[in-house]
Design a protein around this motif. Structure first.
Motif, PDB file in Angstrom:
ATOM      1  N   ARG A  60       0.748  -1.187   0.113  1.00 33.99           N
ATOM      2  CA  ARG A  60      -0.045  -0.070   0.032  1.00 33.99           C
ATOM      3  C   ARG A  60       0.888   1.244  -0.053  1.00 33.99           C
ATOM      4  O   ARG A  60       1.969   1.302   0.341  1.00 33.99           O
ATOM      5  CB  ARG A  60      -0.804  -0.014   1.239  1.00 33.99           C
ATOM      6  CG  ARG A  60      -1.536  -1.189   1.370  1.00 33.99           C
ATOM      7  CD  ARG A  60      -2.962  -0.995   0.990  1.00 33.99           C
ATOM      8  NE  ARG A  60      -3.798  -2.382   1.118  1.00 33.99           N
ATOM      9  CZ  ARG A  60      -4.906  -2.258   1.425  1.00 33.99           C
ATOM     10  NH1 ARG A  60      -5.576  -1.270   1.840  1.00 33.99           N
ATOM     11  NH2 ARG A  60      -5.804  -3.303   1.662  1.00 33.99           N
ATOM     12  N   VAL A  61       0.270   2.284  -0.249  1.00 36.97           N
ATOM     13  CA  VAL A  61       0.968   3.795  -0.205  1.00 36.97           C
ATOM     14  C   VAL A  61       0.323   4.328   1.101  1.00 36.97           C
ATOM     15  O   VAL A  61      -0.856   4.446   1.170  1.00 36.97           O
ATOM     16  CB  VAL A  61       0.705   4.714  -1.499  1.00 36.97           C
ATOM     17  CG1 VAL A  61       0.979   5.900  -1.197  1.00 36.97           C
ATOM     18  CG2 VAL A  61       1.190   4.072  -2.583  1.00 36.97           C
ATOM     19  N   TRP A  62       1.172   4.690   1.828  1.00 45.17           N
ATOM     20  CA  TRP A  62       0.596   5.403   3.185  1.00 45.17           C
ATOM     21  C   TRP A  62       1.113   6.844   2.978  1.00 45.17           C
ATOM     22  O   TRP A  62       2.242   7.076   2.611  1.00 45.17           O
ATOM     23  CB  TRP A  62       1.415   4.783   4.389  1.00 45.17           C
ATOM     24  CG  TRP A  62       0.979   3.322   4.434  1.00 45.17           C
ATOM     25  CD1 TRP A  62       1.425   2.306   4.137  1.00 45.17           C
ATOM     26  CD2 TRP A  62      -0.326   2.796   5.194  1.00 45.17           C
ATOM     27  NE1 TRP A  62       0.808   1.113   4.602  1.00 45.17           N
ATOM     28  CE2 TRP A  62      -0.315   1.529   5.227  1.00 45.17           C
ATOM     29  CE3 TRP A  62      -1.387   3.307   5.907  1.00 45.17           C
ATOM     30  CZ2 TRP A  62      -1.323   0.657   5.499  1.00 45.17           C
ATOM     31  CZ3 TRP A  62      -2.400   2.699   6.584  1.00 45.17           C
ATOM     32  CH2 TRP A  62      -2.373   1.254   6.350  1.00 45.17           C
ATOM     33  N   CYS A  63       0.163   7.745   3.658  1.00 40.37           N
ATOM     34  CA  CYS A  63       0.446   9.277   3.698  1.00 40.37           C
ATOM     35  C   CYS A  63       1.368   9.496   4.893  1.00 40.37           C
ATOM     36  O   CYS A  63       1.185   8.871   6.168  1.00 40.37           O
ATOM     37  CB  CYS A  63      -0.819  10.077   3.691  1.00 40.37           C
ATOM     38  SG  CYS A  63      -0.451  11.737   3.876  1.00 40.37           S
TER      39      CYS A  63
ATOM     40  N   LEU B 152       5.345   0.673  -7.315  1.00 43.55           N
ATOM     41  CA  LEU B 152       3.907   0.951  -7.551  1.00 43.55           C
ATOM     42  C   LEU B 152       3.265  -0.261  -8.306  1.00 43.55           C
ATOM     43  O   LEU B 152       1.975  -0.390  -8.191  1.00 43.55           O
ATOM     44  CB  LEU B 152       3.549   2.379  -8.116  1.00 43.55           C
ATOM     45  CG  LEU B 152       4.158   3.344  -7.079  1.00 43.55           C
ATOM     46  CD1 LEU B 152       4.004   4.871  -8.117  1.00 43.55           C
ATOM     47  CD2 LEU B 152       3.189   3.478  -6.134  1.00 43.55           C
ATOM     48  N   LEU B 153       4.051  -0.879  -9.036  1.00 39.66           N
ATOM     49  CA  LEU B 153       3.443  -2.004 -10.045  1.00 39.66           C
ATOM     50  C   LEU B 153       2.859  -3.222  -8.802  1.00 39.66           C
ATOM     51  O   LEU B 153       2.163  -3.985  -9.434  1.00 39.66           O
ATOM     52  CB  LEU B 153       4.635  -2.555 -10.833  1.00 39.66           C
ATOM     53  CG  LEU B 153       5.067  -1.761 -12.022  1.00 39.66           C
ATOM     54  CD1 LEU B 153       6.154  -2.337 -12.870  1.00 39.66           C
ATOM     55  CD2 LEU B 153       3.723  -1.363 -13.034  1.00 39.66           C
ATOM     56  N   ARG B 154       3.464  -2.979  -7.706  1.00 41.86           N
ATOM     57  CA  ARG B 154       3.024  -4.282  -6.911  1.00 41.86           C
ATOM     58  C   ARG B 154       2.131  -3.672  -5.962  1.00 41.86           C
ATOM     59  O   ARG B 154       1.613  -4.639  -4.999  1.00 41.86           O
ATOM     60  CB  ARG B 154       4.369  -4.700  -6.248  1.00 41.86           C
ATOM     61  CG  ARG B 154       5.490  -5.118  -7.079  1.00 41.86           C
ATOM     62  CD  ARG B 154       6.710  -5.953  -6.492  1.00 41.86           C
ATOM     63  NE  ARG B 154       6.219  -7.289  -5.870  1.00 41.86           N
ATOM     64  CZ  ARG B 154       6.909  -8.182  -5.569  1.00 41.86           C
ATOM     65  NH1 ARG B 154       8.192  -7.682  -5.501  1.00 41.86           N
ATOM     66  NH2 ARG B 154       6.662  -9.357  -4.971  1.00 41.86           N
TER      67      ARG B 154
ATOM     68  N   CYS C 189       8.715  -6.953   4.416  1.00 36.06           N
ATOM     69  CA  CYS C 189       8.773  -5.817   3.802  1.00 36.06           C
ATOM     70  C   CYS C 189       9.730  -5.389   3.131  1.00 36.06           C
ATOM     71  O   CYS C 189      10.058  -4.367   2.128  1.00 36.06           O
ATOM     72  CB  CYS C 189       8.361  -4.780   5.093  1.00 36.06           C
ATOM     73  SG  CYS C 189       9.654  -5.058   6.528  1.00 36.06           S
ATOM     74  N   THR C 190      10.848  -6.152   3.411  1.00 34.89           N
ATOM     75  CA  THR C 190      12.201  -5.847   2.663  1.00 34.89           C
ATOM     76  C   THR C 190      12.276  -6.307   1.285  1.00 34.89           C
ATOM     77  O   THR C 190      13.020  -5.911   0.385  1.00 34.89           O
ATOM     78  CB  THR C 190      13.658  -6.291   3.361  1.00 34.89           C
ATOM     79  OG1 THR C 190      13.508  -7.542   3.638  1.00 34.89           O
ATOM     80  CG2 THR C 190      13.528  -5.275   4.697  1.00 34.89           C
ATOM     81  N   GLU C 191      11.494  -7.466   0.898  1.00 31.16           N
ATOM     82  CA  GLU C 191      11.181  -8.198  -0.331  1.00 31.16           C
ATOM     83  C   GLU C 191      10.823  -6.679  -1.444  1.00 31.16           C
ATOM     84  O   GLU C 191      11.377  -6.624  -2.301  1.00 31.16           O
ATOM     85  CB  GLU C 191      10.236  -9.087  -0.377  1.00 31.16           C
ATOM     86  CG  GLU C 191      10.663 -10.579   0.308  1.00 31.16           C
ATOM     87  CD  GLU C 191       9.725 -11.474   0.333  1.00 31.16           C
ATOM     88  OE1 GLU C 191       9.979 -12.453   0.422  1.00 31.16           O
ATOM     89  OE2 GLU C 191       8.697 -11.101   0.094  1.00 31.16           O
ATOM     90  N   LEU C 192       9.892  -5.958  -0.894  1.00 29.59           N
ATOM     91  CA  LEU C 192       9.441  -4.941  -1.725  1.00 29.59           C
ATOM     92  C   LEU C 192      10.629  -4.022  -2.103  1.00 29.59           C
ATOM     93  O   LEU C 192      10.816  -3.637  -3.279  1.00 29.59           O
ATOM     94  CB  LEU C 192       8.332  -4.151  -1.089  1.00 29.59           C
ATOM     95  CG  LEU C 192       7.847  -3.019  -1.855  1.00 29.59           C
ATOM     96  CD1 LEU C 192       7.226  -3.323  -3.268  1.00 29.59           C
ATOM     97  CD2 LEU C 192       6.818  -2.171  -1.204  1.00 29.59           C
ATOM     98  N   VAL C 193      11.504  -3.481  -1.068  1.00 31.06           N
ATOM     99  CA  VAL C 193      12.452  -2.661  -1.141  1.00 31.06           C
ATOM    100  C   VAL C 193      13.303  -3.263  -1.856  1.00 31.06           C
ATOM    101  O   VAL C 193      14.209  -2.705  -2.920  1.00 31.06           O
ATOM    102  CB  VAL C 193      13.105  -2.350   0.359  1.00 31.06           C
ATOM    103  CG1 VAL C 193      14.252  -1.511  -0.030  1.00 31.06           C
ATOM    104  CG2 VAL C 193      12.097  -1.716   1.013  1.00 31.06           C
TER     105      VAL C 193
END
Length: 146
Positions: free
Chosen positions: A52-55, A87-89, A119-123
């Motif tokens: 997700r995207v968080w503000c 963002l593709l994920r 969480c680091t898989e995304l990074v």
């Protein structure tokens, strides 16, 4: 990787200090990516609710101290590539099954491999898309794959 002290930019890596219960095994227990859009700062993260995207960014976001890192030699264009890949994920599910080996490693006090943390898989995936390898070796041994 180096600690960022010259202003944040797209793709910078956010590492959040471990909660006290986890601090025996890890310095950080969460990771995400910085993203600026229309003058506001966001983080792209993989968490229990998925990718997700968080503000927001900061103590008010996680309730804990955090640090911002950037791979050596990363350009503004590299950071945008990182965000595009992340963002593709968006919307992908959180991989709960990946927690089992992590918990096993924690209980046996073995070193944790960064790639095993959800969480680091995304990074790692996002920075690899920009041509960088985020490895566990000391910073002097990490090399960029371009």
């Amino acid at each position: 990787m180096r600690v960022v002290d010259d202003g944040f930019r797209d793709g910078d890596v956010v590492l959040v200090d471990a909660r006290s219960a986890l601090a025996r095994w890890a310095i950080y227990d969460h990771a995400g990516l910085v993203w600026f859009r229309r003058g506001r700062v966001y983080t792209v993260e993989a968490g229990f609710s998925g990718v997700r995207v968080w503000c927001g960014l900061g103590y008010h976001r996680w309730g804990r101290h955090f640090e911002i890192f950037r791979p050596d030699g990363a350009t503004v264009e590299d950071g945008q590539c990182v965000i595009d890949a992340a963002l593709l994920r968006l919307g992908e599910s959180y991989a709960f099954w990946n927690l089992v080996p992590i918990l096993r490693k924690m209980l046996t006090r073995r070193a944790l491999a960064v790639q095993a943390l959800v969480c680091t898989e995304l990074v790692a995936y996002s920075w690899e898309a920009a041509g960088f390898s985020l490895c566990l070796a000391p910073a002097a041994l990490c090399s960029r794959h371009r």
